[in-house]
Write a protein that holds these residues in place. Sequence first.
Motif, PDB file in Angstrom:
ATOM      1  N   THR A 110      32.193  14.614  42.236  1.00 17.26           N
ATOM      2  CA  THR A 110      32.122  15.553  41.120  1.00 17.26           C
ATOM      3  C   THR A 110      31.783  16.939  41.647  1.00 17.26           C
ATOM      4  OG1 THR A 110      31.415  13.836  39.568  1.00 17.26           O
ATOM      5  CG2 THR A 110      30.963  16.118  38.951  1.00 17.26           C
ATOM      6  N   HIS A 111      32.547  17.920  41.217  1.00 19.64           N
ATOM      7  CA  HIS A 111      32.336  19.302  41.643  1.00 19.64           C
ATOM      8  C   HIS A 111      31.852  20.143  40.463  1.00 19.64           C
ATOM      9  CE1 HIS A 111      34.244  18.579  45.508  1.00 19.64           C
ATOM     10  NE2 HIS A 111      35.258  18.009  44.882  1.00 19.64           N
ATOM     11  N   GLN A 112      30.965  21.091  40.747  1.00 19.86           N
ATOM     12  CA  GLN A 112      30.436  21.995  39.741  1.00 19.86           C
ATOM     13  C   GLN A 112      30.935  23.405  40.002  1.00 19.86           C
ATOM     14  OE1 GLN A 112      28.052  21.463  36.936  1.00 19.86           O
ATOM     15  NE2 GLN A 112      29.071  23.428  36.543  1.00 19.86           N
ATOM     16  N   MET A 113      31.645  23.966  39.028  1.00 19.03           N
ATOM     17  CA  MET A 113      32.115  25.337  39.131  1.00 19.03           C
ATOM     18  C   MET A 113      31.145  26.269  38.399  1.00 19.03           C
ATOM     19  SD  MET A 113      34.949  25.264  40.896  1.00 19.03           S
ATOM     20  CE  MET A 113      33.978  24.106  41.864  1.00 19.03           C
ATOM     21  N   PRO A 114      31.078  27.540  38.799  1.00 16.59           N
ATOM     22  CA  PRO A 114      30.208  28.491  38.101  1.00 16.59           C
ATOM     23  C   PRO A 114      30.599  28.604  36.625  1.00 16.59           C
ATOM     24  CG  PRO A 114      31.009  29.423  40.170  1.00 16.59           C
ATOM     25  CD  PRO A 114      31.768  28.163  39.950  1.00 16.59           C
ATOM     26  N   LEU A 115      29.591  28.698  35.767  1.00 12.92           N
ATOM     27  CA  LEU A 115      29.832  28.764  34.321  1.00 12.92           C
ATOM     28  C   LEU A 115      30.066  30.227  33.930  1.00 12.92           C
ATOM     29  CD1 LEU A 115      27.150  26.216  33.081  1.00 12.92           C
ATOM     30  CD2 LEU A 115      29.522  25.803  33.792  1.00 12.92           C
ATOM     31  N   ASN A 116      31.293  30.693  34.133  1.00 10.49           N
ATOM     32  CA  ASN A 116      31.604  32.098  33.846  1.00 10.49           C
ATOM     33  C   ASN A 116      31.935  32.330  32.373  1.00 10.49           C
ATOM     34  OD1 ASN A 116      34.053  30.790  33.880  1.00 10.49           O
ATOM     35  ND2 ASN A 116      35.055  32.185  35.308  1.00 10.49           N
ATOM     36  N   SER A 117      31.914  31.269  31.575  1.00 12.62           N
ATOM     37  CA  SER A 117      32.034  31.383  30.120  1.00 12.62           C
ATOM     38  C   SER A 117      31.185  30.279  29.508  1.00 12.62           C
ATOM     39  CB  SER A 117      33.495  31.256  29.677  1.00 12.62           C
ATOM     40  OG  SER A 117      33.611  31.415  28.270  1.00 12.62           O
ATOM     41  N   PRO A 118      29.832  30.410  29.648  1.00 16.03           N
ATOM     42  CA  PRO A 118      28.922  29.324  29.277  1.00 16.03           C
ATOM     43  C   PRO A 118      29.217  28.777  27.873  1.00 16.03           C
ATOM     44  CG  PRO A 118      27.705  31.133  30.267  1.00 16.03           C
ATOM     45  CD  PRO A 118      29.115  31.618  30.057  1.00 16.03           C
ATOM     46  N   PRO A 119      29.207  27.439  27.692  1.00 11.73           N
ATOM     47  CA  PRO A 119      28.753  26.444  28.679  1.00 11.73           C
ATOM     48  C   PRO A 119      29.859  25.938  29.598  1.00 11.73           C
ATOM     49  CG  PRO A 119      29.215  25.348  26.609  1.00 11.73           C
ATOM     50  CD  PRO A 119      29.489  26.816  26.379  1.00 11.73           C
ATOM     51  N   HIS A 120      30.987  26.664  29.682  1.00 14.90           N
ATOM     52  CA  HIS A 120      32.119  26.177  30.455  1.00 14.90           C
ATOM     53  C   HIS A 120      32.481  27.147  31.588  1.00 14.90           C
ATOM     54  CE1 HIS A 120      32.436  23.348  27.207  1.00 14.90           C
ATOM     55  NE2 HIS A 120      32.822  24.263  26.328  1.00 14.90           N
ATOM     56  N   ALA A 121      33.395  26.680  32.440  1.00 14.07           N
ATOM     57  CA  ALA A 121      34.058  27.543  33.421  1.00 14.07           C
ATOM     58  C   ALA A 121      35.466  27.816  32.904  1.00 14.07           C
ATOM     59  CB  ALA A 121      34.107  26.862  34.780  1.00 14.07           C
ATOM     60  N   ILE A 122      35.958  29.037  33.094  1.00 16.35           N
ATOM     61  CA  ILE A 122      37.221  29.410  32.453  1.00 16.35           C
ATOM     62  C   ILE A 122      38.162  30.163  33.399  1.00 16.35           C
ATOM     63  CG2 ILE A 122      36.455  31.665  31.549  1.00 16.35           C
ATOM     64  CD1 ILE A 122      37.865  30.931  28.895  1.00 16.35           C
ATOM     65  N   HIS A 123      39.442  29.798  33.328  1.00 17.00           N
ATOM     66  CA  HIS A 123      40.575  30.577  33.865  1.00 17.00           C
ATOM     67  C   HIS A 123      40.657  30.662  35.393  1.00 17.00           C
ATOM     68  CE1 HIS A 123      41.552  31.427  29.838  1.00 17.00           C
ATOM     69  NE2 HIS A 123      40.960  32.602  29.688  1.00 17.00           N
ATOM     70  N   GLY A 124      39.847  29.929  36.138  1.00 14.16           N
ATOM     71  CA  GLY A 124      39.999  29.942  37.582  1.00 14.16           C
ATOM     72  C   GLY A 124      39.437  31.196  38.233  1.00 14.16           C
ATOM     73  N   PHE A 125      39.671  31.301  39.553  1.00 13.32           N
ATOM     74  CA  PHE A 125      39.107  32.408  40.326  1.00 13.32           C
ATOM     75  C   PHE A 125      40.139  33.458  40.698  1.00 13.32           C
ATOM     76  CE2 PHE A 125      36.730  28.547  41.750  1.00 13.32           C
ATOM     77  CZ  PHE A 125      35.579  28.812  41.033  1.00 13.32           C
ATOM     78  N   ALA A 126      41.418  33.136  40.547  1.00 12.22           N
ATOM     79  CA  ALA A 126      42.468  34.037  41.040  1.00 12.22           C
ATOM     80  C   ALA A 126      42.401  35.404  40.379  1.00 12.22           C
ATOM     81  CB  ALA A 126      43.837  33.399  40.813  1.00 12.22           C
ATOM     82  N   ARG A 127      42.045  35.431  39.089  1.00 14.26           N
ATOM     83  CA  ARG A 127      42.036  36.710  38.353  1.00 14.26           C
ATOM     84  C   ARG A 127      40.921  37.640  38.820  1.00 14.26           C
ATOM     85  NH1 ARG A 127      38.831  35.991  32.683  1.00 14.26           N
ATOM     86  NH2 ARG A 127      37.253  34.536  33.440  1.00 14.26           N
ATOM     87  N   ASP A 128      39.906  37.097  39.513  1.00 16.89           N
ATOM     88  CA  ASP A 128      38.776  37.899  39.981  1.00 16.89           C
ATOM     89  C   ASP A 128      38.903  38.294  41.441  1.00 16.89           C
ATOM     90  OD1 ASP A 128      37.416  37.615  37.486  1.00 16.89           O
ATOM     91  OD2 ASP A 128      36.815  35.599  38.095  1.00 16.89           O
ATOM     92  N   ALA A 129      39.965  37.851  42.096  1.00 19.58           N
ATOM     93  CA  ALA A 129      40.081  38.023  43.542  1.00 19.58           C
ATOM     94  C   ALA A 129      41.016  39.170  43.901  1.00 19.58           C
ATOM     95  CB  ALA A 129      40.603  36.730  44.184  1.00 19.58           C
ATOM     96  N   ALA A 130      40.853  39.669  45.106  1.00 21.37           N
ATOM     97  CA  ALA A 130      41.831  40.586  45.688  1.00 21.37           C
ATOM     98  C   ALA A 130      42.904  39.759  46.397  1.00 21.37           C
ATOM     99  CB  ALA A 130      41.158  41.531  46.674  1.00 21.37           C
ATOM    100  N   TRP A 131      44.148  39.978  46.049  1.00 24.93           N
ATOM    101  CA  TRP A 131      45.271  39.287  46.661  1.00 24.93           C
ATOM    102  C   TRP A 131      45.874  40.180  47.754  1.00 24.93           C
ATOM    103  CZ3 TRP A 131      48.489  35.230  43.858  1.00 24.93           C
ATOM    104  CH2 TRP A 131      47.749  34.593  42.854  1.00 24.93           C
ATOM    105  N   ARG A 132      46.731  39.572  48.557  1.00 24.63           N
ATOM    106  CA  ARG A 132      47.421  40.302  49.620  1.00 24.63           C
ATOM    107  C   ARG A 132      48.896  40.440  49.250  1.00 24.63           C
ATOM    108  NH1 ARG A 132      50.463  39.545  54.203  1.00 24.63           N
ATOM    109  NH2 ARG A 132      50.700  37.307  53.780  1.00 24.63           N
ATOM    110  N   THR A 133      49.428  41.635  49.418  1.00 22.44           N
ATOM    111  CA  THR A 133      50.856  41.855  49.194  1.00 22.44           C
ATOM    112  C   THR A 133      51.625  41.346  50.402  1.00 22.44           C
ATOM    113  OG1 THR A 133      50.408  43.804  47.837  1.00 22.44           O
ATOM    114  CG2 THR A 133      52.644  43.558  48.700  1.00 22.44           C
ATOM    115  N   ALA A 134      52.432  40.299  50.187  1.00 22.87           N
ATOM    116  CA  ALA A 134      53.237  39.753  51.280  1.00 22.87           C
ATOM    117  C   ALA A 134      54.519  40.551  51.467  1.00 22.87           C
ATOM    118  CB  ALA A 134      53.562  38.285  51.003  1.00 22.87           C
ATOM    119  N   ARG A 135      55.122  40.948  50.352  1.00 22.84           N
ATOM    120  CA  ARG A 135      56.302  41.824  50.436  1.00 22.84           C
ATOM    121  C   ARG A 135      56.490  42.490  49.081  1.00 22.84           C
ATOM    122  NH1 ARG A 135      58.856  36.750  49.604  1.00 22.84           N
ATOM    123  NH2 ARG A 135      60.268  36.792  47.800  1.00 22.84           N
TER     124      ARG A 135
END
Length: 263
Positions: free
Chosen positions: A66-91
């Motif tokens: 069992t894994h625990q994710m940060p509760l970024n929308s208490p009492p739940h975790a929402i929408h993943g981490f991709a929207r908060d991250a810096a991505w790299r432009t491949a092309r």
Amino acid sequence: MSSEEDVTLTAGDAEITLQPGNGCRVGSLKVGGLELLRQGDRYGCFPMAPWAGRIREGKFRNGGTTHQMPLNSPPHAIHGFARDAAWRTARAGKTEAAFTYDLADPWPYEGRVTQLIALTEDSLTLTLGIETYGDSFPAQAGWHPWFNRGLGQEDVRVDFSPAWQEERGDDHLPTGNRIAPTPSPWDDCFGMPDGVDVALTWPEQLELKVKSREQWVVVYDEQEAAVCVEPQTGPPNGLNTLPRLVTPIDPLETSTTWTWTRL
């Protein structure tokens, strides 16, 4: 150009601005000078990965762990981490671009998310892929666009014919029951087994169709400024209720195409 600098694509009178440094979201989509997406750092259209919607109490299982994710929308975790991250432009070209984001702590598995963007004069296609560098893990992907409610005198009209609606509990998560679709307002997940097909019409301005081969769409229209039509690979809390495993030989890939017509 820095790999995190904004990228602009143009085709005909369509123009989009991509923000790899801000969750690889589509920050702007203009058609003939009309801005279709709500503006602001949290808005536009962001990718949801490695899950979409809420995870109950931020917990999910993979086998016996069992894994625990940060509760970024208490009492739940929402929408993943991709929207908060810096991505790299491949092309990045004139009408197409590709971006990558490596999954990292607190996500417990190593892997990569890729987003491909393709613009034509009358359509935008977004494609997400999730692959693992090692162990298999459950994942979801989808998109969360904030479409401006008004482009002219009248508000946007949202038309679709779902086969069912996921009954929503007091905790905003599906109860597991499927019910007949209810009237708006919505913050709800709907089933479209033949694929997502939703039309947004701004009277006398533009019609835009959101399509995907996926059969799940969340529609959120409780906000005054915008409406959201979110194609995704599973329902909210799907890491627990309908897990889709990403394995070394079976990555997750999904896409959505938006097609527009001037009225």
